[in-house]
Enzyme design. Structure first.
Site, PDB file in Angstrom:
ATOM      1  N   GLY A 160      32.587  20.602  60.646  1.00  0.00           N
ATOM      2  CA  GLY A 160      31.767  21.485  60.926  1.00  0.00           C
ATOM      3  C   GLY A 160      30.746  20.899  62.352  1.00  0.00           C
ATOM      4  O   GLY A 160      31.735  20.696  63.532  1.00  0.00           O
ATOM      5  N   SER A 161      29.548  20.899  62.069  1.00  0.00           N
ATOM      6  CA  SER A 161      28.804  20.656  63.715  1.00  0.00           C
ATOM      7  C   SER A 161      29.604  19.517  64.210  1.00  0.00           C
ATOM      8  O   SER A 161      28.865  19.312  65.437  1.00  0.00           O
ATOM      9  CB  SER A 161      27.306  21.133  63.824  1.00  0.00           C
ATOM     10  OG  SER A 161      27.511  21.674  62.877  1.00  0.00           O
ATOM     11  N   ILE A 162      30.298  18.311  63.497  1.00  0.00           N
ATOM     12  CA  ILE A 162      30.255  17.086  64.226  1.00  0.00           C
ATOM     13  C   ILE A 162      31.425  17.696  65.950  1.00  0.00           C
ATOM     14  O   ILE A 162      31.227  16.703  66.356  1.00  0.00           O
ATOM     15  CB  ILE A 162      30.630  15.953  63.548  1.00  0.00           C
ATOM     16  CG1 ILE A 162      31.921  16.135  62.996  1.00  0.00           C
ATOM     17  CG2 ILE A 162      29.695  15.604  62.403  1.00  0.00           C
ATOM     18  CD1 ILE A 162      32.305  15.140  61.945  1.00  0.00           C
ATOM     19  N   LEU A 163      31.900  19.224  65.100  1.00  0.00           N
ATOM     20  CA  LEU A 163      32.784  19.094  66.399  1.00  0.00           C
ATOM     21  C   LEU A 163      32.215  19.592  67.351  1.00  0.00           C
ATOM     22  O   LEU A 163      32.307  19.888  68.837  1.00  0.00           O
ATOM     23  CB  LEU A 163      34.100  20.082  66.108  1.00  0.00           C
ATOM     24  CG  LEU A 163      34.923  19.289  65.143  1.00  0.00           C
ATOM     25  CD1 LEU A 163      35.924  19.816  64.541  1.00  0.00           C
ATOM     26  CD2 LEU A 163      35.318  18.367  65.674  1.00  0.00           C
ATOM     27  N   LYS A 164      30.902  19.838  67.992  1.00  0.00           N
ATOM     28  CA  LYS A 164      29.596  20.249  68.518  1.00  0.00           C
ATOM     29  C   LYS A 164      30.239  19.674  69.702  1.00  0.00           C
ATOM     30  O   LYS A 164      29.913  20.174  70.741  1.00  0.00           O
ATOM     31  CB  LYS A 164      29.008  20.912  68.326  1.00  0.00           C
ATOM     32  CG  LYS A 164      28.809  21.760  67.231  1.00  0.00           C
ATOM     33  CD  LYS A 164      27.342  22.430  66.751  1.00  0.00           C
ATOM     34  CE  LYS A 164      26.849  23.524  65.286  1.00  0.00           C
ATOM     35  NZ  LYS A 164      26.140  23.488  64.720  1.00  0.00           N
TER      36      LYS A 164
END
Lengths: 567, 204
Positions: A281-285
């Protein structure tokens, strides 16, 4: 021969008095004597040769009766704390042919001493047809003494080396365990089996990068949070941002390596840090932002991105809490905008995105020493079109392990240098590959810090330690396709202190049910961020990072580019 | 052999001027020449000396072997004790004691002092701007270096009460009141507000 020569004159002088047959008898005796002497000399020679052989040709190890090394080298943490050792345990065996007396009575008496061993199993061993069979292994010294006092000649008390994990289930997934024959069956025990059994190196312990204190804190806090959130599982990893050494690696539920049993190999107890892959999820943003900055497709941090949903065929990309205005680059990260991240990835393009992900090690099994390594899931190159680029841009469509994310975050915050993670203590850092420039790293550090103070990761903020990081909430895929909105994997990836990052921490919870005491939310900011904060609060002083309420990370690169949260 | 055989014959009469021969020597087997006795003696001496050296070496080796066995036995005992100690102080067990008995909380960032002048803060009642100050474990007054852990609820449930709501902005920079405290003589302040408790009663 000396004797024969000494006798000769006397025989000669009395020769005239002797009859002919006596002379012959004497000559015969001389010959026999000579033969006997030769045999004796030969025996002495054989003994001398055997002594020489024992002294010179036998290997040194077999002569060392006293200081024989352990059968398997110890495993210690980076501070020398013993995690796995070997000791001489007792085992009870039986030679059924030598048994005297009633076997049923004997089985009952053995069962009274060894209640943990079932009576039918003992009985089966006593009635075994072969010459030898183990009845029970790893028995206590008192039990061995009691069994010896039974006085049964058919019972044999054996001494055999046994592996002992002194801290129980601590770091079970890292250490692994050995099988009944003392060979490594999982974890480090399996990966370094030859090294641990090598006679030349058995006396020197295998030094891991783990810090048992950090490991204990990580496991305890994850377990607390798992119970509070009634989650299926929890996992976490602490990585040295400069050297990529793994200081702690926990996956819960774990197992006791002293008695692993069949449960240790069940899927629910797998190593979720190195083997379990899922969309983070968003931790790759932040990686998408850094890639766009590094590739030059983001010309300015003040560049804005609309938050209107994007339609891709049947799918729609939208924000969880859409804003009515375009967002700047820092705001895309702080407010965790899916649309903004997808647009950034669109500008980056498939080939560059793929190249960056590959250099960050996210498209290959994580290069750690454990044999349990998961293969990342991502689209084939032919299918890596715009939808894939956009979904990967905000952390979906790419399933990796948390250790992948931790190593990538280390490269993100340490100035842009990627080093493969390792479980072994390193005296000097491994060769690094530059992925991001130092300036890109500096900008993203500021964004990560503000994402904690102003964004979704506020509950992760440990006062005084300048924590930075990003939450990530990903829905689990349904077996038949699509996503299950009720089942989440929540993660938090962060580093501290953000003015000079030393450690990266990634924690995840599998299917948290929400804690009624905190509102019952199931997003990462509520479920897993507090665990990150508690880990930092307890670990940082141990690792020699003093808190300082008077310091703050360098936020100059993004000053004025985001709206501070309303108090 | 020839010389030995001629010792039994009479002396020749055809040599009148010859002196009377010495008495015939005894047979060689009954009177060994001194050289042979010396050899036997030397052999016996060498054998005895060699045997004594060998016996001494053997005894020494036995002693060394016994010592090595004792050392190995002691090493095994040390290993066993070390393992027992490691198991008794295993980290999960310490955590359990901490959670259920000691209930220690992680150190609060405010307990770490940047400069010595901040120590003076602990000589005063809790100042208002900083909120509830952490108290030392078992006594009032300046905290000892080892008292950075304050009693409280278990770490996971409430690690630091003072850290509180996420919205509270952490204080930035040195607190001006700390400098005032450092510059003020401590004795009058303490006299004006004597601390309560057994320690204060014991003080004259």
């Amino acid at each position: 021969m000396t004797i024969a020569v000494a006798l000769a004159p006397e025989l000669r002088t009395s020769g005239r008095r002797l009859a002919g047959h006596r002379q012959e008898a004497l000559a015969q005796a001389r010959q026999r004597l000579a033969v006997v002497v030769l045999v004796l000399v030969g025996l002495v020679g054989v003994l001398a040769l055997r002594l020489l052989a024992l002294a010179l040709l036998e290997p040194a190890a077999s002569r060392r009766v006293s200081a024989s090394p352990p059968g398997r080298a110890e495993i210690v943490d980076r501070n020398g704390l013993v995690l796995a050792t070997t000791y001489q345990a007792y085992a009870l065996a039986v030679r059924p042919g030598d048994l005297v007396g009633d076997r049923e009575e004997l089985a009952r008496r053995i069962h009274a001493i060894l209640p943990h061993r079932s009576l039918p199993a003992i009985r089966a061993a006593l009635h075994h047809q072969g010459p030898f069979r183990f009845v029970a292994r790893r028995i206590l010294p008192e039990e061995a003494e009691a069994l010896r006092r039974l006085g049964e000649p058919g019972l044999v008390i054996e001494r055999e080396p046994e592996r002992l994990y002194t801290h129980g289930a601590l770091a079970a997934h890292v250490l692994g365990f050995t099988d009944i024959d003392g060979h490594g069956a999982a974890g480090i025990e399996r990966a370094f089996d030859a090294r641990l059994r090598d006679p030349a190196r058995r006396h020197e312990p295998l030094v891991l990068a783990l810090d048992a204190r950090v490991q204990q804190v990580l496991e305890a806090e994850l377990e607390h949070q798992r119970q509070r959130q009634r989650a299926l599982a929890a996992a976490g990893v602490v990585l040295d941002a400069r050297t990529s050494e793994v200081l702690a690696l926990a996956s819960l539920p774990a197992f006791n390596p002293n008695a692993p049993g069949p449960a240790a190999t069940q899927p629910d107890r797998m190593n979720r840090i190195t083997l379990g892959v899922h969309e983070l999820g968003s931790i790759l943003k932040p990686l998408t932002v850094a890639m766009a900055l590094e590739a030059g497709t983001l010309t300015s941090l003040s560049q804005t991105f609309p938050t209107t949903p994007i339609h891709l065929g049947r799918h729609r990309i939208r924000d969880l809490k859409p804003r009515a205005r375009p967002l700047t680059v820092p705001e895309v990260l702080i407010l965790s905008s899916n649309v903004g991240s997808a647009r950034m990835a669109e500008g980056l393009g498939a080939s560059r995105q793929r190249a960056f992900l590959s250099r960050l090690g996210l498209l290959a099994p994580v290069p750690v020493e454990l044999p349990e390594r998961g293969r990342p899931l991502f689209p084939r190159e032919a299918d890596w079109g715009l939808p894939a680029v956009m979904t990967i841009g905000f952390g979906h469509g790419l399933a990796v392990t948390p250790l992948h994310a931790a190593a990538a975050y280390a490269a993100l915050v340490n100035g842009g240098l990627y080093r493969p993670p390792t479980l072994l203590k390193r005296d000097s850092p491994a060769p690094a590959q530059r992925v991001f420039s130092a300036e890109t790293s500096r900008i993203v550090r500021a964004m990560l810090r503000v994402a904690v103070t102003e964004g979704t990761g506020r509950r992760a903020d440990a006062p005084g330690y300048r924590v930075g990081g990003k939450t990530g909430t990903a829905e689990k895929p349904k077996p038949g396709g699509g996503y299950d909105h009720r089942r989440n994997v929540t993660s938090f990836a962060g580093a501290f202190p953000m003015d000079d990052p030393r450690y990266v921490v990634v924690v995840t919870l599998d299917e948290p049910q929400g804690d009624p005491a905190t509102g019952g939310g199931r997003t990462a900011g509520v479920t897993v961020a507090p665990a990150f904060r508690n880990v930092v609060l307890r670990v940082a002083p141990v690792l020699g990072i003093p808190p300082d309420l008077g310091r703050e990370a360098d936020l100059a690169p993004i000053a004025g580019l985001y709206e501070p949260r309303a108090p | 052999m020839r010389a030995m055989t001629s010792g039994h014959e009479r002396p020749a009469r055809s040599r009148p001027g010859a002196k009377r021969a010495a008495p015939a020597p005894r047979p060689a087997a009954r009177r060994p020449p001194p050289r042979r006795a010396g050899l036997v003696l030397a052999t016996v001496l060498v054998a005895l000396a060699g045997y004594s050296v060998s016996a001494a070496v053997s005894a020494e080796r036995r002693a060394v072997e016994r010592l090595a066995r004792e050392n190995a036995d002691l090493a095994r005992q040390v290993t066993a004790l070390r393992v027992e100690l490691a198991i008794r102080m295993r980290l999960p067990q310490l955590q359990r004691w901490n959670d259920e008995v000691l209930r220690l909380a992680p150190a609060d960032a405010r307990q770490f002092l940047v400069r010595p002048a901040e120590l003076a803060l602990y000589a005063l009642p809790p100042p208002e701007p900083l909120g509830p100050a952490p108290r030392p474990v078992a006594h009032r007054g300046p905290p000892s270096p080892g008292s950075s852990i304050a009693p409280g609820p278990p770490p996971a449930s409430a690690p630091a009460p003072a850290l509180g709501a996420p919205g509270d902005p952490p204080p930035r920079g040195p607190n001006p009141s700390l400098l005032l405290v450092a510059a003020t003589p401590a004795a009058p302040t303490l006299a004006a507000d004597p601390p309560a408790g057994p320690a204060a009663e014991a003080t004259p």
